[in-house]
Design an enzyme around this catalytic site. Structure first.
Site, PDB file in Angstrom:
ATOM      1  N   GLY A  52       0.950  -1.328  -0.021  1.00 24.74           N
ATOM      2  CA  GLY A  52      -0.044   0.110  -0.099  1.00 24.74           C
ATOM      3  C   GLY A  52       0.972   1.546   0.092  1.00 24.74           C
ATOM      4  O   GLY A  52       0.626   2.325   0.710  1.00 24.74           O
ATOM      5  N   ALA A  53       2.000   1.101  -0.632  1.00 23.92           N
ATOM      6  CA  ALA A  53       2.670   2.226  -0.739  1.00 23.92           C
ATOM      7  C   ALA A  53       2.485   3.407  -1.675  1.00 23.92           C
ATOM      8  O   ALA A  53       3.599   4.293  -2.050  1.00 23.92           O
ATOM      9  CB  ALA A  53       4.307   1.797  -0.893  1.00 23.92           C
ATOM     10  N   ASN A  54       1.496   3.335  -2.406  1.00 28.91           N
ATOM     11  CA  ASN A  54       1.406   4.410  -3.623  1.00 28.91           C
ATOM     12  C   ASN A  54       0.609   5.721  -2.782  1.00 28.91           C
ATOM     13  O   ASN A  54       0.423   6.680  -3.549  1.00 28.91           O
ATOM     14  CB  ASN A  54       0.433   3.783  -4.633  1.00 28.91           C
ATOM     15  CG  ASN A  54      -1.124   3.531  -4.144  1.00 28.91           C
ATOM     16  OD1 ASN A  54      -1.035   2.274  -3.496  1.00 28.91           O
ATOM     17  ND2 ASN A  54      -1.961   4.171  -4.443  1.00 28.91           N
ATOM     18  N   THR A  55       0.193   5.713  -1.520  1.00 34.38           N
ATOM     19  CA  THR A  55      -0.590   6.780  -1.065  1.00 34.38           C
ATOM     20  C   THR A  55      -0.262   6.901   0.358  1.00 34.38           C
ATOM     21  O   THR A  55       0.251   5.888   1.146  1.00 34.38           O
ATOM     22  CB  THR A  55      -1.947   6.767  -1.421  1.00 34.38           C
ATOM     23  OG1 THR A  55      -2.417   7.992  -1.043  1.00 34.38           O
ATOM     24  CG2 THR A  55      -2.690   5.765  -0.648  1.00 34.38           C
ATOM     25  N   GLY A  56      -0.277   8.004   1.175  1.00 30.74           N
ATOM     26  CA  GLY A  56      -0.512   7.946   2.545  1.00 30.74           C
ATOM     27  C   GLY A  56       0.745   7.730   3.395  1.00 30.74           C
ATOM     28  O   GLY A  56       1.867   8.012   2.636  1.00 30.74           O
ATOM     29  N   ILE A  57       0.785   7.240   4.395  1.00 26.60           N
ATOM     30  CA  ILE A  57       1.837   6.861   5.028  1.00 26.60           C
ATOM     31  C   ILE A  57       2.714   5.797   4.500  1.00 26.60           C
ATOM     32  O   ILE A  57       3.951   5.875   4.615  1.00 26.60           O
ATOM     33  CB  ILE A  57       1.840   6.440   6.575  1.00 26.60           C
ATOM     34  CG1 ILE A  57       0.930   5.241   6.786  1.00 26.60           C
ATOM     35  CG2 ILE A  57       0.891   7.545   7.341  1.00 26.60           C
ATOM     36  CD1 ILE A  57       0.649   4.747   8.009  1.00 26.60           C
ATOM     37  N   GLY A  58       2.358   4.928   3.669  1.00 27.91           N
ATOM     38  CA  GLY A  58       3.102   4.092   3.093  1.00 27.91           C
ATOM     39  C   GLY A  58       3.991   4.707   2.103  1.00 27.91           C
ATOM     40  O   GLY A  58       5.038   4.461   2.007  1.00 27.91           O
ATOM     41  N   SER A 181      -3.127  -0.392  14.802  1.00 22.93           N
ATOM     42  CA  SER A 181      -3.916   0.858  15.170  1.00 22.93           C
ATOM     43  C   SER A 181      -4.448   0.858  16.696  1.00 22.93           C
ATOM     44  O   SER A 181      -4.522  -0.286  17.690  1.00 22.93           O
ATOM     45  CB  SER A 181      -5.187   1.022  14.320  1.00 22.93           C
ATOM     46  OG  SER A 181      -6.057   1.972  14.978  1.00 22.93           O
ATOM     47  N   TYR A 206     -13.356  -3.726  11.986  1.00 24.13           N
ATOM     48  CA  TYR A 206     -11.951  -2.937  12.048  1.00 24.13           C
ATOM     49  C   TYR A 206     -10.956  -3.350  13.103  1.00 24.13           C
ATOM     50  O   TYR A 206      -9.768  -3.541  13.090  1.00 24.13           O
ATOM     51  CB  TYR A 206     -12.036  -1.663  11.787  1.00 24.13           C
ATOM     52  CG  TYR A 206     -10.742  -0.650  11.517  1.00 24.13           C
ATOM     53  CD1 TYR A 206      -9.884  -1.027  10.677  1.00 24.13           C
ATOM     54  CD2 TYR A 206     -10.317   0.241  12.527  1.00 24.13           C
ATOM     55  CE1 TYR A 206      -8.843  -0.158  10.469  1.00 24.13           C
ATOM     56  CE2 TYR A 206      -9.123   0.939  12.521  1.00 24.13           C
ATOM     57  CZ  TYR A 206      -8.319   0.799  11.417  1.00 24.13           C
ATOM     58  OH  TYR A 206      -7.219   1.255  11.433  1.00 24.13           O
TER      59      TYR A 206
END
Length: 323
Positions: A52-58, A181, A206
């Site tokens: 998931g490294a295409n956005t956000g904290i990734g 989380s 979640y």
């Protein structure tokens, strides 16, 4: 009740961010004036996979590790966004050794194809960052029939880690970092209905998946003792990311009100980076971290019997043997 649960979780996390990890800080508390964590550790000749490294904290994690000299593999579902992220990361870091590969954590076939390609083409894997996730989404199932949140957040990363484990061990010293989380604190593991088929509450589902992250890390660390591979789970803080997209109207309104006190993606990535590179953690494994420091997880998060039951159930549901 659903919105109350969400608000309570967010407020508790913001309290930690604003007033310290365990208590309201006073003028005499040394943590009040603690400088932000930083490190000049270099990662030349190291390889990292970040889901998931295409956005956000990734993506911010990828930029940081790339600046340190690592070869970074973005493991992403949306290849168009991933390719754009590769360009941005390379430009921001000055390191062209960044690639993207297709990975859909909601499909075991995709996970196996990704792992097969990594095992075939990469001589080493020093860092596995289990970052991708979904949050409070409507009820749905993965390609393998798992409830989406437990399926992506836990089962997908469990299988991915299993399939890459031999390569990771050969690359030791190595680290496995899983983004959990603070919501895990309000979670429980329903071993009899882990896919929430009898009753679905998106917040509870979640929280269950995030508790599973903590328990997975705890069990994994025990199994990796003496291998030179260590494992960590963490709370990134309340971060402004795309994960907010499934929040209800009242929850969206609450987050807009709380926005001035939340973290941006760069701030939210710091604890992930801390767990990935901090030298003092070299001999630590299985712990839970927040704000670039050790933190207390819930009582359930320390339950070794529950962790083992979840481990065995996960293996059974994924049709793998991992002792």
């Amino acid at each position: 009740m659903e919105n109350f649960f969400f608000a309570f979780t967010v407020l508790s996390s913001l309290r930690r961010t604003l007033f310290g990890r365990n208590k309201v800080q006073t003028i005499t508390d040394p943590n009040l004036f603690r400088a932000p964590w930083s490190s000049d550790v270099k990662l030349s000749d190291k390889t990292a996979v970040i889901t998931g490294a295409n956005t956000g904290i990734g993506k911010e994690t990828a930029i940081d590790l790339s600046k340190r000299g690592a070869r970074v593999i973005l493991a992403c579902r949306d290849m168009e966004k991933a390719q754009a992220a590769v360009k941005e990361i390379a430009e921001s870091s000055g390191n062209d050794d960044v690639i993207c590969m297709k990975l859909d954590l909601s499909d075991s076939k995709s996970i196996r194809e990704f792992a097969e390609a990594v095992n075939k083409n990469e001589p080493k894997l020093n860092l596995l960052i289990n970052n991708a996730g979904v949050m409070v989404c409507p009820y749905g199932k993965t390609a393998d029939g798992f409830e989406m949140q437990i399926g992506v957040n836990h089962m997908g990363h469990f299988l991915l880690t299993y399939l890459l484990m031999d390569l990771i061990k050969r690359s030791a010293p190595a680290r496995i970092v899983t983004v959990s989380s603070m919501a895990h604190s309000w979670g429980s593991i329903n071993l009899e209905d882990i896919n929430s088929e009898k009753c679905y509450n998106k917040n509870k589902a979640y929280a269950q998946s995030k508790l599973a992250n903590v328990l997975f890390t705890r069990s994994l660390a025990k199994r990796l003792e003496g291998t030179g591979v260590t494992a960590y789970s963490l709370h990134p803080g309340v971060v402004q990311t795309d994960l907010w997209r499934h929040l209800s109207g009242p929850q969206q309104f609450f987050m807009k009100m709380a926005r001035p006190f939340t973290k941006d993606s760069i701030q939210g990535a710091q604890t992930t980076i801390y767990c990935a590179v901090e030298p003092s953690l070299e001999k630590e494994s299985g712990g839970y971290y927040s704000d670039c420091a050790p933190a207390n997880c819930s009582v359930a998060g320390k339950n070794d019997k529950l962790a083992e039951k979840l481990w065995q159930l996960s293996c059974q549901m994924l049709s793998i043997t991992w002792e």
